[in-house]
Design an enzyme around this catalytic site. Structure first.
Site, PDB file in Angstrom:
ATOM      1  N   TYR A 224       6.278   2.918  13.483  1.00  0.00           N
ATOM      2  CA  TYR A 224       5.691   4.408  13.952  1.00  0.00           C
ATOM      3  C   TYR A 224       4.707   4.666  12.893  1.00  0.00           C
ATOM      4  O   TYR A 224       4.720   4.302  11.905  1.00  0.00           O
ATOM      5  CB  TYR A 224       6.722   5.382  13.842  1.00  0.00           C
ATOM      6  CG  TYR A 224       6.446   6.915  14.574  1.00  0.00           C
ATOM      7  CD1 TYR A 224       6.393   7.034  15.685  1.00  0.00           C
ATOM      8  CD2 TYR A 224       6.286   8.140  13.468  1.00  0.00           C
ATOM      9  CE1 TYR A 224       5.995   8.268  16.174  1.00  0.00           C
ATOM     10  CE2 TYR A 224       6.008   9.189  14.207  1.00  0.00           C
ATOM     11  CZ  TYR A 224       5.811   9.470  15.543  1.00  0.00           C
ATOM     12  OH  TYR A 224       5.591  10.508  15.937  1.00  0.00           O
TER      13      TYR A 224
ATOM     14  N   VAL B  12       3.761   6.859  10.581  1.00  0.00           N
ATOM     15  CA  VAL B  12       3.748   7.434   9.430  1.00  0.00           C
ATOM     16  C   VAL B  12       4.749   6.497   8.430  1.00  0.00           C
ATOM     17  O   VAL B  12       4.919   6.728   7.475  1.00  0.00           O
ATOM     18  CB  VAL B  12       4.131   9.006   9.225  1.00  0.00           C
ATOM     19  CG1 VAL B  12       3.093   9.661   9.660  1.00  0.00           C
ATOM     20  CG2 VAL B  12       5.448   9.186   9.837  1.00  0.00           C
ATOM     21  N   LYS B  13       5.190   5.342   9.053  1.00  0.00           N
ATOM     22  CA  LYS B  13       5.793   4.531   8.339  1.00  0.00           C
ATOM     23  C   LYS B  13       5.084   3.680   7.300  1.00  0.00           C
ATOM     24  O   LYS B  13       3.892   3.907   7.106  1.00  0.00           O
ATOM     25  CB  LYS B  13       6.761   3.650   9.309  1.00  0.00           C
ATOM     26  CG  LYS B  13       7.670   4.338  10.367  1.00  0.00           C
ATOM     27  CD  LYS B  13       8.734   5.260   9.490  1.00  0.00           C
ATOM     28  CE  LYS B  13       9.380   6.271  10.436  1.00  0.00           C
ATOM     29  NZ  LYS B  13      10.212   5.484  11.573  1.00  0.00           N
ATOM     30  N   HIS B  14       5.892   2.880   6.709  1.00  0.00           N
ATOM     31  CA  HIS B  14       5.215   1.950   5.555  1.00  0.00           C
ATOM     32  C   HIS B  14       3.957   1.245   5.971  1.00  0.00           C
ATOM     33  O   HIS B  14       3.109   1.162   5.575  1.00  0.00           O
ATOM     34  CB  HIS B  14       6.190   1.119   4.773  1.00  0.00           C
ATOM     35  CG  HIS B  14       7.368   1.900   4.213  1.00  0.00           C
ATOM     36  ND1 HIS B  14       8.171   2.274   4.473  1.00  0.00           N
ATOM     37  CD2 HIS B  14       7.440   2.017   2.665  1.00  0.00           C
ATOM     38  CE1 HIS B  14       9.089   2.930   3.613  1.00  0.00           C
ATOM     39  NE2 HIS B  14       8.426   2.707   2.596  1.00  0.00           N
TER      40      HIS B  14
END
Length: 389
Positions: A182, A184-186
């Site tokens: 997604y 805003v994930k790493h």
């Protein structure tokens, strides 16, 4: 007065490399079932250090396929954390199994081996654990419990890319590990997911199941359009466009993790000694967090001031989030279906009701961490003094 800034909680790190990679896919003839997805899988497995990796449309799809292809279903129980994103438990519901909720550890937000073992019944078939905000669960001890009881283990690693225990990456302890990409994930692929497993046979089953149960890919068909269906399947594939983005993101993973660790350390240091504020973090040597965010939990006179603290931080330009807004048993669907005694989950309720997630992503610098720490310190001291007067 401190000059307000604009510090978003999360922000995708997209460069010309990702844009060019997408254009490269669009210039070709294959948009899915193609080489970008296969290369992304190989590179992701190499980054983790082991296992088989399979691209999927999102992290929830990965969880669903894990339970489905591990033959978890009606009549089975799966032990799950009360403190998690709802997708963790939805995946159990989707295969017809019953989630059994367990409270989390106060210091880490994770299920403990003792709590898991206490929840096991004759109907228990699996443990569905979460590495909360990237803090590793005690996997060696949990795997000992699982092995002794003959249970499958699914690791939800949605926020745990970079999480390790004594060098072994999260997702490679249990039978399957699932990741989310997604925005805003790493790392991001726009949206998408990955499943990893140490078991070659499970990888083959999931590879077929994610694409309708069809026996051969486009490239493997000797006659175009002619194939057989070997098993029940679904369409959970990730496109080559998404995969191309993921490959470029993966090249910067070490830098991303280094920046997150640096920012987390700076922010935690800036909050050290602040009364009535606890920071969730690793608790033992050998644990490596992915540093998805910094979770600050408020106690004492600040316990009921979370909304006010968020309002003031946001007004100062600091983006925040909450992980997660309710313990899962308190959400309407699960509350009405299972009616669990909510008093059994005090630590999950404490984190849900009294914590905020602060940003430490690679889009930020140490100076931003100092700003956040100063703003939060001012707010906390003001509210604490107001409470005393």
């Amino acid at each position: 007065m401190t000059q307000a800034r604009k510090i978003p909680f999360g922000k995708p790190w997209i460069t010309e490399a990702e844009r060019n990679a997408v254009l490269g896919v669009l210039a070709g003839d294959v948009l899915t079932h193609g080489p970008q997805a296969h290369e992304f899988e190989k590179e992701f497995a190499a980054a983790l250090g082991n296992g088989h990796a399979l691209t999927l449309s999102n992290g929830t799809a990965a969880l669903h396929l894990a339970y489905w292809q591990l033959d978890i279903g009606a009549g089975d129980e799966v032990i799950v954390p009360a403190q998690t994103h709802v997708a963790t438990v939805h995946a159990v519901e989707m295969v017809g199994a019953r989630p059994v909720f367990v409270d989390c550890d106060r210091a880490t937000g994770n299920m403990t081996p003792d709590a898991i073992e206490a929840a096991i019944t004759p109907q228990t078939r699996a443990i569905g654990l979460v590495h909360f905000v990237g803090i590793p669960c005690d996997m060696p001890a949990i795997m000992t419990v699982a092995s002794k009881r003959g249970l499958k283990v699914v690791e939800d690693c949605a926020l745990a890319l970079g999480t390790r225990w004594d060098g072994t990456h999260a997702g490679l302890f249990g039978d399957a590990g699932t990741f989310s990409f997604y925005p805003v994930k790493h790392i991001t692929t726009g949206d998408g997911g990955m499943l990893v497993t140490r078991h070659e046979d499970l990888a083959k089953k999931i590879s077929k199941a994610r694409a309708f149960g069809i026996d051969r890919t486009f490239a493997e068909r000797t006659v175009p359009g002619v194939y057989d269906v070997l098993s029940l399947g679904i369409n959970y594939r990730l496109s080559d466009i998404n995969s191309a983005i993921g490959r470029e993101q993966l090249k910067r993973l070490d830098t991303i993790l280094e920046r997150r660790a640096r920012n987390f350390s700076a922010l935690k240091k800036g909050l050290a000694g602040l009364e009535h504020v606890a920071v969730l973090d690793v608790t033992a040597a050998g644990q490596t967090s992915s540093h998805y965010c910094l979770t600050a939990v408020f106690d004492g006179p600040l316990a009921d001031k979370r909304t006010e603290i968020i309002r003031r931080l946001n007004a100062a330009g600091v983006g925040t989030s909450v992980y997660y807004p309710h313990p899962i048993p308190r959400l309407q669907y699960y509350r009405e279906k299972y009616g669990a005694d909510l008093a059994r989950f005090p630590n999950a309720a404490r984190i849900s009701d009294q914590s905020i997630a602060l940003p430490v992503g690679p889009h930020l610098e140490v100076d931003d961490m100092n700003y956040i720490a100063n703003e939060l310190t001012t707010i906390v001291r003001d509210l604490t003094c107001s409470k005393k007067n």
